[in-house]
Design an enzyme around this catalytic site. Structure first.
Site, PDB file in Angstrom:
ATOM      1  CE  LYS A 238      -5.396  -2.429   0.420  1.00  0.00           C
ATOM      2  NZ  LYS A 238      -5.522  -1.032   0.010  1.00  0.00           N
TER       3      LYS A 238
ATOM      4  CB  SER B 157      -0.964  -0.038   1.190  1.00  0.00           C
ATOM      5  OG  SER B 157      -1.974   0.904   1.048  1.00  0.00           O
TER       6      SER B 157
ATOM      7  CG  ASP C 214       6.912   5.103 -12.016  1.00  0.00           C
ATOM      8  OD1 ASP C 214       7.481   3.999 -12.149  1.00  0.00           O
ATOM      9  OD2 ASP C 214       5.669   5.242 -12.110  1.00  0.00           O
TER      10      ASP C 214
END
Length: 459
Positions: A338, A313, A324
């Site tokens: 998650k 999460s 990224d």
């Protein structure tokens, strides 16, 4: 649905105790009432309700039947949606601030048993050797089979200095494991740091709580006092997640201002949002912006982020954002997966519902739901490999991945963490004690940072 669903300003680690995030979405009864009620199905519900009231072997209160119906309706959606009675809701609010009474385990439900997602560091369960994937089959002398998760959690929580005996089924063990634990006030210190070697810092985030991002900034300040940092390890292993604004704040400590950290998308307009490294997205209320005291080199120091199957999460949000934006090298094994958002919707009778309202996406648009973050460099937990961990894709009824429909389908197949282990036997891993044992992954992270430093010096 006459009860007004209020705006949600508070999010907490839930019955899944941290394997979730939640957003401040507004919701109200007017929106809910627009849905056309299924008359025939409601008649069937009324018939069943009446049959139970008239013929069940013992009298049952109306309130109890309705609560069970609501609980079943939500739990049937996915593993993270749930009905929170008054006691459970209060406990969740307390848990947000990192203190509660109990054993210190993150749990879910599987096949009618309580399944351990992760023990929390420095708690009774952790010290007793409770492991990820353990099935709790009995609480004292009471079988877990037939209990719902809320009831099981209530039994495990309790006053400090009281005892409870867990009977555990563990894969690979022929006999049940019986563990007697003494409950404690569980105070989760979400951020720790130390210098591994001169110039190399270690920052551990165990859970994303109300003040986690501020604590990260404070710990970075302490590390910087020892001199300029040549490298930093951000350890998110076994961090089950927590509060969204905490994740955004931690990512903001390492990314340029206003950089996209995470986006969400759901059916309602307020579920479609972007969260950036901006004060309005990581601050709560009128607090002073703690990033103003961020050390100057925090956004430039070479970084390795350590993750594993227990990273879920909010942890995945941070790791995905730094990956990224090429801000850090992500190392370890594939994360939990998650990638959904739960909103806590309080009801007027001091109860609440926890409802999955959106999926979240990394800055490049990836959904990690039932898939997880794949490390840039796969390094197993030991030189001999990693054990298979419970992940989102293993949970019954888990939400699908809208970007990759095949994600999570091979539940019992190959696991990303079982890729070829690091076979560089000539490289002696740096010895660093983590959770009471030599840490192979951390040693490899330090080796990488030193290698990056050598390359940088040659330029």
């Amino acid at each position: 649905m006459r009860n007004k669903l209020q705006k949600v300003g508070l999010v907490m680690t839930g019955v899944f105790a941290g394997v979730l995030i939640s957003l401040n979405f507004s919701a109200n009864a007017d929106r809910v009432s627009q849905a056309q009620l299924p008359v025939e199905e409601l008649r069937a519900f009324a018939d069943v309700f009446n049959a139970i009231k008239q013929g069940y072997v013992e009298p049952v209160e109306d309130k109890s039947l309705i609560n069970h119906a609501i609980s079943g309706m939500l739990s049937g959606l996915d593993p993270h949606s749930a009905y929170l009675d008054a006691e459970a809701y209060k406990e969740l609010q307390v848990g947000t601030h990192g203190e509660f009474g109990g054993l210190g385990i993150e749990v879910g439900m599987e096949d009618g048993f309580v399944k351990v997602i992760s023990p929390i560091e420095d708690t009774p369960a952790f010290r007793a050797g409770v492991k990820t994937g353990d099935l709790i089959v009995k609480l004292d002398d009471t079988p877990v089979k037939g209990m719902n998760l809320n009831d099981a959690v209530k039994r495990m929580r309790g006053k400090p200095k009281t005892d409870i005996t867990l009977t555990i089924a563990r894969k690979g063990e022929q006999k049940p494991i019986i563990v007697k634990l003494t409950r404690e006030v569980i105070k989760v210190q979400s951020v720790k740091s130390k210098a591994i070697e001169p110039g190399y810092g270690y920052l551990r985030v165990a859970q994303f709580q109300e003040n986690t991002a501020q604590s990260v900034v404070e710990q970075l300040g302490k590390l910087s006092k020892g001199g300029d940092l040549k490298g930093l390890v951000l350890d998110l292993r076994n961090d089950p997640g927590g509060l969204l604004h905490g994740a955004v704040g931690v990512a903001a400590a390492f990314l340029p201002p206003s950089t996209l950290v995470v986006s969400t998308d759901g059916r309602t307009e307020d579920a479609k949002r972007e969260y950036r490294a901006s004060a309005e997205d990581y601050l709560r209320g009128t607090r002073e912006d703690f990033l103003k005291s961020l050390p100057a080199d925090a956004r430039k120091v070479p970084m390795v982020v350590l993750v594993n199957g227990g990273s879920a999460s909010a942890s995945e949000i941070v790791a995905g954002a730094l990956q990224d934006h090429h801000r850090a090298v992500v190392m370890g094994t594939q994360t939990f997966g998650k990638g959904s958002v739960q909103t806590i919707l309080p009801l007027n009778n001091s109860t609440a519902i926890k409802l999955t309202t959106a999926r979240y996406y990394t800055p490049s648009g990836r959904s990690i739901q039932a898939k997880g973050i794949e490390p840039d460099i796969v390094v197993d937990e030991t030189a001999n490999g990693s054990s298979r961990r419970l992940r989102e894709a293993d949970l019954d009824g888990h939400l699908g991945n809208d970007k990759d429909p095949e994600a999570g389908k091979a539940k019992n197949g190959a696991d990303a963490s079982k890729q070829q282990p690091n076979d560089d036997e000539a490289a002696s891993p740096h010895r660093f004690e983590f959770a009471g044992k030599d840490d192979y992954q951390l040693g490899q992270a330090l080796n990488l940072l030193k290698g990056l430093q050598i390359v940088q010096n040659k330029k």
